[in-house]
Design a protein around this motif. Structure first.
Motif, PDB file in Angstrom:
ATOM      1  N   ASP A   1     -31.181  -4.372 -40.147  1.00 46.71           N
ATOM      2  CA  ASP A   1     -30.797  -3.330 -41.098  1.00 46.71           C
ATOM      3  C   ASP A   1     -31.810  -3.203 -42.224  1.00 46.71           C
ATOM      4  N   GLU A   2     -33.080  -3.299 -41.868  1.00 46.82           N
ATOM      5  CA  GLU A   2     -34.170  -3.103 -42.815  1.00 46.82           C
ATOM      6  C   GLU A   2     -34.894  -1.805 -42.480  1.00 46.82           C
ATOM      7  N   GLU A   3     -35.547  -1.220 -43.479  1.00 46.58           N
ATOM      8  CA  GLU A   3     -36.279   0.023 -43.290  1.00 46.58           C
ATOM      9  C   GLU A   3     -37.425  -0.170 -42.289  1.00 46.58           C
ATOM     10  N   VAL A   4     -37.533   0.768 -41.347  1.00 49.74           N
ATOM     11  CA  VAL A   4     -38.605   0.735 -40.358  1.00 49.74           C
ATOM     12  C   VAL A   4     -39.769   1.629 -40.787  1.00 49.74           C
ATOM     13  N   HIS A   5     -39.457   2.748 -41.426  1.00 43.66           N
ATOM     14  CA  HIS A   5     -40.493   3.736 -41.734  1.00 43.66           C
ATOM     15  C   HIS A   5     -41.002   3.626 -43.166  1.00 43.66           C
ATOM     16  N   THR A   6     -40.179   3.144 -44.094  1.00 53.41           N
ATOM     17  CA  THR A   6     -40.576   3.007 -45.494  1.00 53.41           C
ATOM     18  C   THR A   6     -40.860   1.532 -45.792  1.00 53.41           C
ATOM     19  N   CYS A   7     -42.041   1.269 -46.330  1.00 55.73           N
ATOM     20  CA  CYS A   7     -42.430  -0.115 -46.683  1.00 55.73           C
ATOM     21  C   CYS A   7     -42.272  -1.065 -45.502  1.00 55.73           C
ATOM     22  N   ALA A   8     -42.690  -0.621 -44.324  1.00 57.18           N
ATOM     23  CA  ALA A   8     -42.518  -1.448 -43.129  1.00 57.18           C
ATOM     24  C   ALA A   8     -43.306  -2.746 -43.211  1.00 57.18           C
ATOM     25  N   ILE A   9     -44.505  -2.712 -43.778  1.00 54.29           N
ATOM     26  CA  ILE A   9     -45.306  -3.933 -43.872  1.00 54.29           C
ATOM     27  C   ILE A   9     -44.645  -4.920 -44.818  1.00 54.29           C
ATOM     28  N   GLU A  10     -44.205  -4.446 -45.981  1.00 51.51           N
ATOM     29  CA  GLU A  10     -43.527  -5.329 -46.936  1.00 51.51           C
ATOM     30  C   GLU A  10     -42.268  -5.931 -46.322  1.00 51.51           C
TER      31      GLU A  10
ATOM     32  N   GLY B   1     -45.391 -19.206 -51.342  1.00 50.11           N
ATOM     33  CA  GLY B   1     -45.840 -20.569 -51.115  1.00 50.11           C
ATOM     34  C   GLY B   1     -46.302 -20.853 -49.704  1.00 50.11           C
ATOM     35  N   ALA B   2     -46.469 -19.813 -48.890  1.00 51.05           N
ATOM     36  CA  ALA B   2     -46.970 -20.002 -47.528  1.00 51.05           C
ATOM     37  C   ALA B   2     -48.475 -20.263 -47.564  1.00 51.05           C
ATOM     38  N   VAL B   3     -48.926 -21.216 -46.773  1.00 42.92           N
ATOM     39  CA  VAL B   3     -50.340 -21.584 -46.711  1.00 42.92           C
ATOM     40  C   VAL B   3     -50.958 -20.948 -45.471  1.00 42.92           C
ATOM     41  N   ILE B   4     -52.026 -20.175 -45.662  1.00 44.34           N
ATOM     42  CA  ILE B   4     -52.765 -19.608 -44.536  1.00 44.34           C
ATOM     43  C   ILE B   4     -53.785 -20.649 -44.087  1.00 44.34           C
ATOM     44  N   VAL B   5     -53.501 -21.340 -42.997  1.00 45.48           N
ATOM     45  CA  VAL B   5     -54.373 -22.401 -42.501  1.00 45.48           C
ATOM     46  C   VAL B   5     -55.682 -21.815 -41.981  1.00 45.48           C
ATOM     47  N   GLN B   6     -55.582 -20.716 -41.247  1.00 47.10           N
ATOM     48  CA  GLN B   6     -56.780 -20.064 -40.727  1.00 47.10           C
ATOM     49  C   GLN B   6     -56.489 -18.583 -40.523  1.00 47.10           C
TER      50      GLN B   6
ATOM     51  N   ILE C   1     -51.499  -6.109 -49.104  1.00 46.81           N
ATOM     52  CA  ILE C   1     -50.037  -6.095 -49.141  1.00 46.81           C
ATOM     53  C   ILE C   1     -49.442  -7.428 -48.697  1.00 46.81           C
ATOM     54  N   ALA C   2     -49.846  -7.883 -47.535  1.00 46.26           N
ATOM     55  CA  ALA C   2     -49.200  -9.071 -46.961  1.00 46.26           C
ATOM     56  C   ALA C   2     -49.637 -10.367 -47.638  1.00 46.26           C
ATOM     57  N   ARG C   3     -50.932 -10.549 -47.847  1.00 47.52           N
ATOM     58  CA  ARG C   3     -51.443 -11.819 -48.382  1.00 47.52           C
ATOM     59  C   ARG C   3     -50.820 -12.180 -49.734  1.00 47.52           C
ATOM     60  N   PRO C   4     -50.723 -11.220 -50.681  1.00 48.14           N
ATOM     61  CA  PRO C   4     -50.088 -11.590 -51.961  1.00 48.14           C
ATOM     62  C   PRO C   4     -48.639 -12.050 -51.807  1.00 48.14           C
ATOM     63  N   MET C   5     -47.894 -11.478 -50.862  1.00 43.24           N
ATOM     64  CA  MET C   5     -46.506 -11.897 -50.650  1.00 43.24           C
ATOM     65  C   MET C   5     -46.448 -13.303 -50.071  1.00 43.24           C
ATOM     66  N   PHE C   6     -47.331 -13.614 -49.126  1.00 41.64           N
ATOM     67  CA  PHE C   6     -47.379 -14.970 -48.572  1.00 41.64           C
ATOM     68  C   PHE C   6     -47.726 -15.980 -49.667  1.00 41.64           C
TER      69      PHE C   6
ATOM     70  N   ILE D   1     -40.528 -12.682 -42.573  1.00 45.36           N
ATOM     71  CA  ILE D   1     -41.225 -13.914 -42.203  1.00 45.36           C
ATOM     72  C   ILE D   1     -41.002 -14.990 -43.265  1.00 45.36           C
ATOM     73  N   ILE D   2     -41.153 -14.619 -44.542  1.00 41.88           N
ATOM     74  CA  ILE D   2     -41.124 -15.627 -45.612  1.00 41.88           C
ATOM     75  C   ILE D   2     -39.715 -15.977 -46.074  1.00 41.88           C
TER      76      ILE D   2
END
Length: 534
Positions: free
Chosen positions: A295-304, A215-220, A206-211, A310-311
């Motif tokens: 004002d974002e959903e906490v219980h639905t799609c919380a990871i997204e 255009g976010a670079v995962i350094v480590q 879920i998270a990695r494809p969004m990063f 962040i991005i």
């Protein structure tokens, strides 16, 4: 401006949130009111072939939106342009280039995919949720693939940069971050043991494809192997190689990372490294509080939603606090539990496989049935009512923060209680000291308690609280209902002297039992969030 030919081919006309005006979050009447206003805000433009209309159009990247308009609408003397589609940049995830070599069917065309994450109104209520929408863009202005591929990359970078610039106008940013526009370079720390022990899978799926899309670079990427691993790692990691840290975990890793950053020689700079939180643990109190404030959903799609803040969000200040007992000094950023909630925090560990909601519900119900009380004393520095209305500054809460001394408590754990402090004692059933609204993703204790407020809200009950009142608080989801025999205190420093045997936890971690001295240090750490500017 460039004149790249871009062919937009919809995957599915029926689902498009960009094309249909009745679904668009950014309808035509919110576009520029005059021709000049529209053209003055254009950052980048290109020719567009709209195959569903059979006409050439113009793609406009503006300061706060991405729009497609008829080309004659931008000509001198024309009426204000009405968009064929428009989307706010605050809802854009990114542009993904779908190929790095030509397709045999269209050898010169370079295809890309625009992804947005827009709020959509629920059908049977007034609330909103976020939904992904994607559109295919075909860059085909040049006769060769290499030139069109280069054009697609330029558009991707332009959209990413303008999203970062646009976020500075919308979301709260700490002073030292407001002018930093470089692409994200992230250290990712994943706790594979938190929650249902699927944090690594959730991050990758879920998270990695969004990063990547943003255009976010995962350094480590670090997978923790034991308790204390995250603390040890950030103590020595080269923070100059990154722009932020992302934690895929619960609140326990937050505690480790805070203490690792504060253990460094360059702690004053290190603690200001922005931290992004992805809820893969069983508690997830701090990230749930941030999503609620935005004002974002906490219980639905919380990871997204957590990744999106962040991005494409801001960076706000949050507080840390010193916790001192007879044997140690540490820093926290979330919550302190004693009494019933401390027992639930620790004893429900054996139910971790059920997930956070069931784990805490069952643990809470067992403790309510047993309803034990614990004798102790609470001494605290009173805050006058007018002081509680505005946050303290960083300097006010970090009296001992200099180039050589790390912040700690003004009063030692064995020192006499200051005369101007107040003391209460009795048989406590619940004690929690909150820095934010939530104690888990499913339990909001105090809706009005905001991150970075500069103070604790202490919520406690004595043994006169009934099981019915405890159950009412457990089942109350808004955090706004006042329940009899639940008491509240605002303070920035306190001492808890527990006398009856029990458990104390700080940010989900159990510490040595005994008196603790606590003091707030406002605004010292940084968190990615979508909390808007006032």
């Amino acid at each position: 401006m460039g004149g790249a030919m871009v062919a937009l081919a919809l995957k599915d006309l029926g689902h498009s949130g960009l094309l249909q005006q009745d679904q668009a979050i950014f309808p035509p009447n919110l576009m520029a009111e005059s021709e000049q206003e529209c053209l003055d805000t254009v950052v980048k433009s290109g020719s567009v072939l709209a195959p569903w209309l059979g006409v050439n159009c113009t793609l406009l990247l503006k300061q706060d939106s991405l729009a497609c308009v008829y080309p004659e609408a931008t000509a001198a003397g024309s009426p204000p342009p009405l968009p064929i589609f428009a989307v706010k940049l605050e809802d854009v995830v990114g542009l993904k280039i779908l190929q790095d070599s030509p397709f045999s069917s269209s050898p010169s065309v370079c295809r890309a995919e625009l992804c947005t994450y827009q709020k959509v109104k629920r059908f049977i209520s007034s609330s909103y949720y976020r939904k992904f929408s994607t559109e295919i863009l075909e860059f085909s202005d040049a006769k060769d693939f290499e030139t069109n591929y280069k054009t697609a990359k330029e558009w991707r970078e332009s959209i990413q940069l303008q999203c970062r610039k646009n976020s500075r106008n919308l979301f709260v940013f700490s002073p030292e971050q407001i002018d930093r526009l470089e692409p994200m370079q992230l250290l990712v720390i994943i706790n594979p043991f938190s929650g249902r022990k699927n944090g690594q899978k959730l991050f990758q799926n879920i998270a990695r494809p969004m990063f990547d899309l943003a255009g976010a670079v995962i350094v480590q990427e670090v997978i923790t192997e034991r308790q204390g691993h995250a603390k040890e790692f950030v103590e020595t990691f080269d923070l100059t190689s990154i722009t932020g840290i992302v934690l895929a975990s619960g609140d326990g890793i937050v505690y480790e990372v805070i203490n690792g950053l504060m253990a460094r020689p360059d702690w004053e700079i290190a603690i200001k490294t922005p931290i992004g939180l992805i809820p893969t643990g069983s508690g997830n109190a701090l990230v749930s509080s941030l999503l609620y404030e935005a004002d974002e959903e906490v219980h639905t799609c919380a990871i997204e939603n957590a990744v999106f803040q962040i991005i494409n969000g801001g960076i706000k200040q949050h507080d840390i606090a010193s916790v001192c007992n007879s044997s140690s000094h540490s820093y926290i950023g979330v919550v302190i539990h004693w009494g019933m909630t401390g027992i639930v925090d620790v004893e429900s560990e054996k139910l971790r496989f059920l997930g956070g909601k069931l784990r805490n519900l069952i643990g809470g119900l067992v403790c309510i049935v047993m309803k034990r009380s614990y004798y102790g004393q609470l001494s605290y520095l009173p805050i006058e009512e007018d002081e509680t209305k505005s946050p303290l500054t960083e300097a006010e809460g970090s009296i001992h923060s200099t180039n050589t001394l790390k912040p700690t408590t003004d009063v030692g754990v064995s020192d006499p209680i200051p005369e101007h402090w107040k003391t209460i004692e009795g048989n406590f059933v619940i004690f929690m000291a909150l820095t934010s609204s939530h104690v888990t993703e499913n339990d909001m204790m105090c809706a009005e308690t905001k991150t970075g407020s500069g103070k604790f809200k202490i919520l406690y009950t004595f043994d006169d609280v009934t099981r019915g009142q405890l159950l009412a608080k457990l089942s109350e989801s808004t955090g706004a209902v006042k329940i009899e025999n639940f008491h509240e205190i605002h303070t920035r420093a306190f001492r808890l002297n527990p006398i009856s045997p029990c458990i104390i936890t700080v940010d989900g971690e159990q510490i040595d039992y005994g008196p603790i001295q606590v003091q707030m240090h406002p605004g010292m750490m940084r968190l990615y969030s979508r909390v808007r500017c006032e």
